[in-house]
Design a protein around this motif. Sequence first.
Motif, short mmCIF file in Angstrom:
data_model
loop_
_atom_site.label_atom_id
_atom_site.label_comp_id
_atom_site.label_asym_id
_atom_site.label_seq_id
_atom_site.Cartn_x
_atom_site.Cartn_y
_atom_site.Cartn_z
N MET A 1 0.84 -1.05 0.02
CA MET A 1 -0.12 0.02 -0.04
C MET A 1 1.04 1.13 0.07
O MET A 1 1.81 1.41 0.79
CB MET A 1 -0.83 0.07 1.17
N ALA A 2 0.62 2.26 -0.91
CA ALA A 2 1.61 3.27 -1.19
C ALA A 2 1.09 4.21 -0.15
O ALA A 2 -0.01 4.64 0.18
CB ALA A 2 1.50 3.91 -2.57
N VAL A 3 2.16 4.76 0.79
CA VAL A 3 1.90 5.99 1.70
C VAL A 3 2.05 7.12 1.11
O VAL A 3 3.12 7.53 0.73
CB VAL A 3 2.46 5.50 3.14
N LYS A 4 1.02 7.78 1.12
CA LYS A 4 1.45 9.32 0.49
C LYS A 4 2.09 10.25 1.09
O LYS A 4 2.37 9.86 2.48
CB LYS A 4 -0.08 9.84 0.20
N GLY A 5 2.59 11.15 0.68
CA GLY A 5 3.55 12.29 1.19
C GLY A 5 2.75 12.84 2.27
O GLY A 5 1.65 12.85 2.35
N LEU A 6 3.36 13.59 3.27
CA LEU A 6 2.81 14.41 4.38
C LEU A 6 2.23 15.31 3.73
O LEU A 6 2.41 16.01 2.81
CB LEU A 6 4.15 15.05 5.07
N GLY A 7 0.99 15.55 4.42
CA GLY A 7 0.10 16.60 4.12
C GLY A 7 -0.85 16.54 2.77
O GLY A 7 -1.73 16.92 2.68
N GLN A 8 -0.38 15.27 2.20
CA GLN A 8 -1.47 15.03 0.82
C GLN A 8 -2.38 14.25 1.43
O GLN A 8 -2.52 13.65 2.35
CB GLN A 8 -0.55 14.27 -0.30
N LEU A 9 -3.82 14.27 0.62
CA LEU A 9 -4.94 13.56 0.92
C LEU A 9 -4.68 12.12 0.45
O LEU A 9 -4.04 11.74 -0.52
CB LEU A 9 -5.94 14.21 0.21
N ASP A 10 -5.40 11.30 1.49
CA ASP A 10 -4.98 10.05 1.19
C ASP A 10 -6.00 9.34 -0.20
O ASP A 10 -5.97 8.29 -0.71
CB ASP A 10 -5.20 9.28 2.27
N ARG A 11 -7.15 10.18 -0.39
CA ARG A 11 -8.03 9.70 -1.53
C ARG A 11 -9.08 11.19 -2.17
O ARG A 11 -8.67 12.25 -1.11
CB ARG A 11 -8.86 8.83 -1.04
#
Length: 166
Positions: A1-11
């Motif tokens: 599962m790709a973990v998004k960068g800090l502060g980005q929305l997850d979806r």
Amino acid sequence: MAVKGLGQLDREYNGAHLRVGIVHARWNAVVIEALVNGAIKKLRSMGVEEKNIILESVPGSYELPWGSKRLIDRQKKQGEPLDVIISIGTLIKGSTMHFEYIADAVTKALMGLQDKVEIPVIFGLLTCMTEEQAFARAGIDEGHTMHNHGEDWGAAAVEMASKFGP
Ligand SMILES: O=Nc1c(NC[C@H](O)[C@H](O)[C@H](O)CO)[nH]c(=O)[nH]c1=O
């Protein structure tokens, strides 16, 4: 599962069904105006309707917890309950301990408010050592060295209300 960068929305989130309160202090008005506008801009970009963004101000950051609680109560009484609230203030360190006492007390009060009101309370209190730090976090410093943190708070409001709503 790709973990998004800090502060980005997850979806993707659609705020079209949300009613969002914004309570802001009036101290350091130039910074506050930029932060509030940034939050509104992000909320609108995520589908929150203008009529569903309820704005209220209080004298200073110390009044944010009580003002936030009373806005939530008022909206509930009117049959137009909020799904989330963003409490925005800017504290800038002066020559006394005033800053430390307000910053700590307001932070704890806003955190604790969530349990009482049962909706997310987004923490929009800037606690800055200098005016330059505040300007940078509102995205209005000369070099635009940072993005407008108000936009982060708008995104957090839509995510938390969408993800953890009733
Ligand atoms: O003092 N500095 C600040 C401040 N003081 C006022 C305080 O929040 C409150 O409104 C009064 O004490 C009355 O209760 N309020 C801020 O938002 N930022 C500051 O930097």
